[in-house]
Design a protein around this motif. Structure first.
Motif: not given
Length: 127
Positions: A41-54
């Motif tokens: 989960a932490l390895a893909s956190l940046d991708d998730f946060l980017a998706l949540s912002e757009a």
């Protein structure tokens, strides 16, 4: 994989479902499957946060699993909704505490990236 962890000396509990399910599963601290799930989960956190912002049109209910400490006890909760701040994140605690007593369901909490242990969202009606 969605996780809810509660750490106490010698025992830990996990909730591997969405916030509405309060079934607790006991496991030992340092459980290799739990460690692997958190690392993934932490390895893909940046991708998730980017998706949540757009977010794309078919996505909703973005959530973060966040650890809360109360003395020697740590419990992990879903935070829904959440948003970034200048110093980290803020959001609403979406689970009833079982092990910690310094937070309550529905409380607005501040946390940092270091407190995040999992994430999730709904796409096309599927978690």
């Amino acid at each position: 994989m969605s996780l809810m962890l509660a750490f106490a000396p010698g025992l830990a509990g996990a909730q591997a479902t969405d916030p509405g399910d309060d079934k607790t599963i006991i496991f030992t601290p340092g459980d290799p499957e739990m460690a692997a799930a958190t690392a993934q989960a932490l390895a893909s956190l940046d991708d998730f946060l980017a998706l949540s912002e757009a977010p794309p049109a078919d996505t909703e209910r973005f959530k973060l699993k966040v650890k809360v400490r109360d003395g020697n006890v740590t419990e992990h909760f879903w935070v829904i909704p959440f948003r970034r701040t200048e110093t980290g994140f803020v959001g609403i605690l979406a689970n009833q505490p079982e092990e910690v007593h310094n937070v309550v369901l529905g409380q607005n909490i501040e946390f940092t990236r270091d407190d995040i242990s999992d994430w999730g969202y709904t796409r096309g009606g599927t978690v």
